[in-house]
Design an enzyme around this catalytic site. Structure first.
Site, PDB file in Angstrom:
ATOM      1  N   CYS A   1       0.839  -1.201   0.000  1.00 49.09           N
ATOM      2  CA  CYS A   1       0.000   0.000   0.000  1.00 49.09           C
ATOM      3  C   CYS A   1       0.883   1.264   0.000  1.00 49.09           C
ATOM      4  O   CYS A   1       1.500   1.562  -1.006  1.00 49.09           O
ATOM      5  CB  CYS A   1      -0.968  -0.043   1.178  1.00 49.09           C
ATOM      6  SG  CYS A   1      -2.334   1.121   1.004  1.00 49.09           S
TER       7      CYS A   1
ATOM      8  N   HIS B   1      -3.588  -5.214   0.178  1.00 48.08           N
ATOM      9  CA  HIS B   1      -3.068  -5.732   1.456  1.00 48.08           C
ATOM     10  C   HIS B   1      -3.141  -7.258   1.454  1.00 48.08           C
ATOM     11  O   HIS B   1      -4.125  -7.840   1.924  1.00 48.08           O
ATOM     12  CB  HIS B   1      -3.898  -5.178   2.617  1.00 48.08           C
ATOM     13  CG  HIS B   1      -3.665  -3.735   2.896  1.00 48.08           C
ATOM     14  ND1 HIS B   1      -2.743  -3.278   3.814  1.00 48.08           N
ATOM     15  CD2 HIS B   1      -4.226  -2.618   2.354  1.00 48.08           C
ATOM     16  CE1 HIS B   1      -2.758  -1.964   3.843  1.00 48.08           C
ATOM     17  NE2 HIS B   1      -3.643  -1.534   2.963  1.00 48.08           N
TER      18      HIS B   1
ATOM     19  N   GLU C   1      -1.786  -9.401   3.274  1.00 50.14           N
ATOM     20  CA  GLU C   1      -1.744 -10.033   4.602  1.00 50.14           C
ATOM     21  C   GLU C   1      -3.130 -10.431   5.120  1.00 50.14           C
ATOM     22  O   GLU C   1      -3.257 -11.334   5.938  1.00 50.14           O
ATOM     23  CB  GLU C   1      -1.065  -9.108   5.632  1.00 50.14           C
ATOM     24  CG  GLU C   1      -1.763  -7.798   5.927  1.00 50.14           C
ATOM     25  CD  GLU C   1      -1.339  -6.653   5.020  1.00 50.14           C
ATOM     26  OE1 GLU C   1      -1.597  -5.496   5.365  1.00 50.14           O
ATOM     27  OE2 GLU C   1      -0.766  -6.932   3.941  1.00 50.14           O
TER      28      GLU C   1
END
Length: 588
Positions: free
Chosen positions: A399, A526, A528
């Site tokens: 990001c 993102h 994750e």
């Protein structure tokens, strides 16, 4: 539908989220369909406008919901996909009741906390519990509800009252309460103290809820005499007092609960239609926990961010790194570097801090710059990116990390000294990162590009494309207001910084890679948020492979790991783990 309510006493942040997730994991491993709801008693509508120092990171769901980080735990443990309505806040409840009042739904009535707010809470829970969270669209059989905060807080009173009524509405055999409490052990005496738990349970019972299981969080295993004392003063059998001591890895918590007969108790108490013996899924968990404890080789990652004083600010990032490290049989060592400490101003004011920060960065095997907001520390992040690029150190920018990698390249390689994001310098002559057309600058909450979006790979030689199993596209979760300026991308391409992934329209830059570097990758999304213990996120997996020096070998083998680096299949395949035998990422 069976409901399991998890409450907490003595202190907040005691581990209710991990315990709720672990309970769900045990139930799911017995073949039940499980969903989860997190209740946060704060008045905010959602977690979107919080600083990470308030409640930790903001977790983003497929539907764009900005929610509490505990929903991330539920998704990772249970391998499910939740929606924004699985996170219930006081703000959402009051907003829905006030909207009804304005529409005239309560015409002629006085709108009160009891019954209107408490009824709205119960209706929300019952409605949300029926919504499928698995890929097979089957209605869940069990709903685990975690009530945030601590019993006795003034703001959680309406929720406690709602569940007091709820237990009679759904009948006793369909409702169970787990109370998580702290057993302190003062270093002066070394004795485990039960008084805080006694007081907490007394308060809960005074409010009309009687705990079925008391889960005791403690540093060391509970002594038998302490267990009996809690049983006597808290109106439960000794078998209903469960010890949850500190363990080496959270993967051990479901196993710990199972050993103490928690599943057997649920089967009896809730008349569950299953055998209390879990299936093969938990064997994988045991294997993961054992592997995690046996790891010897280390791999270190410098996490360069601005919220490094609280590790919860980067929970999903740390988990994604751990999943990837475990997959390559390495122990993860995260070096937290406050990006502001890398800047020249710190050298003047606090030289020791400055040199310590640079030492951490330079001694790491790889560099990660995660997402963030605001100008503080951005120049430090750019310096870290410059160092990783010039030293050929593995780098992943997520990001804001990707946006700053583009800024750094523009300044150092293209020679645009004032290149910046309009977020930090609106007057820059080279605005390489700009705000998106749909961004509403007047309102902060829920105005970002949020949720699951598709990214199309534009290059067949992309490292990330190969890590994603040579898929033509990926769908990942986003949370950003700014994007790389599409009008300037050709300047970067000509110098070797390639935008290999773009959105469906080809207007938004999603993935950037630097040619001639061991691993220099930036992603606008993102990754994750979708990483799982046995399905690591490919961008993080690539970073760990490169940091451990295994990426070239991995690519040469067609993106497969050697046998010693993979999970064995001794335990047999069960749904979420079927793809892990040789850790080849499935095509999406």
């Amino acid at each position: 539908m069976k409901y399991i309510l998890v409450t907490g006493g003595v202190i907040s942040g005691i581990g209710k989220g991990i315990i709720a997730s672990s309970v769900g994991t045990i139930l799911k491993s017995c073949g039940l369909h499980v969903t989860a709801i997190k209740i946060d008693p704060y008045i905010n509508i959602d977690a979107g406008t919080f600083s990470p120092y308030e409640h930790g990171e903001v977790f983003v769901l497929d539907d764009g919901g900005e929610v509490d980080l505990d929903l991330g735990n539920y998704e990772r443990f249970l391998d499910i996909k939740l929606t924004r309505d699985n996170n219930l806040t006081t703000g959402k409840i009051y907003q829905s009741v006030i909207n009804k009042e304005r529409r005239g739904d309560y015409l002629g009535k006085t709108v009160q906390v009891v019954p209107h707010i408490t009824d709205a809470i119960q209706d929300w829970v019952m409605k949300q519990a029926k919504i499928s969270v698995d890929d097979d669209d089957v209605e869940p059989q069990v709903c685990v509800i975690e009530l945030g905060g601590t019993v006795g807080d003034i703001e959680s009173m309406p929720f406690i009252e709602a569940f007091r009524q709820f237990q009679f509405k759904v009948k006793k055999e369909n409702f169970c309460n787990i109370h998580v409490s702290l057993i302190p052990q003062p270093s002066t005496t070394g004795e485990q103290k039960t008084k805080p738990t006694q007081n907490s349970v007394r308060e809960l019972r005074g409010l009309g809820l009687s705990p079925d299981l008391i889960m005791c969080r403690c540093a060391t295993p509970l002594e038998t005499s302490v267990k009996e004392k809690i049983s006597m003063f808290c109106h439960v059998e000794p078998s209903q007092v469960v010890c949850v001591q500190d363990v080496s890895t959270v993967y051990r918590v479901p196993l710990l609960l199972l050993e103490q007969g928690v599943m057997r108790y649920f089967c009896e108490r809730l008349n569950l239609p299953v055998e209390p013996k879990p299936r093969k899924m938990l064997t994988k968990w045991k294997e993961m926990a054992d592997r995690s404890d046996r790891l010897l080789e280390k791999v270190s990652i410098a996490l360069v961010g601005k919220y490094t004083k609280l590790s919860d600010s980067y929970t999903s990032v740390i988990k994604a790194l751990e999943h990837s490290a475990l997959a390559i049989n390495h122990k993860l060592d995260v070096k937290y570097v406050d990006s502001a400490d890398l800047e020249a101003a710190t050298l003047q004011d606090e030289p020791v801090k400055y040199h310590e920060a640079w030492h951490k960065l330079c001694s790491a095997d790889g560099v990660l710059v995660p997402g963030g907001f605001g100008v503080r520390g951005t120049e430090g992040k750019i310096l870290a990116i410059k160092w990783a690029r010039k030293q050929n150190k593995p780098f992943l920018g997520v990001c804001l990390g990707m946006q700053l990698a583009v800024c750094e390249f523009a300044r150092e390689v293209l020679g645009w000294e004032d290149a910046n994001s309009t977020e930090f310098d609106p007057e820059s002559k080279h605005p390489v990162v700009i705000d998106m057309p749909e961004h509403n600058p007047g309102q902060m909450g829920g105005t970002m590009r949020l949720g699951k979006r598709r990214t199309i790979f534009k290059s067949n030689t992309s490292v990330l494309k190969k890590l994603y199993g040579d898929s033509d596209y990926v769908e990942e979760r986003h949370r950003h207001r700014f994007e790389v300026n599409p009008e300037l991308t050709h300047h970067f391409e000509s110098k070797g910084l390639h935008f290999v992934g773009q959105d469906v329209e080809g207007e938004r830059m999603e993935v950037v890679e630097l040619e001639g570097h061991c691993y220099f990758v930036g992603v606008q999304y993102h990754p994750e948020f979708t990483s799982r213990p046995i399905k690591p996120s490919p961008p993080y997996f690539g970073l760990l492979l490169a940091a451990a020096g295994k990426l070239p070998g991995f690519m040469a083998k067609g993106c497969r790991l050697s046998p010693r680096d993979t999970y064995s299949d001794r335990s047999g395949g069960s749904s979420p783990e079927a793809d892990i035998v040789d850790l080849k990422f499935p095509s999406l």
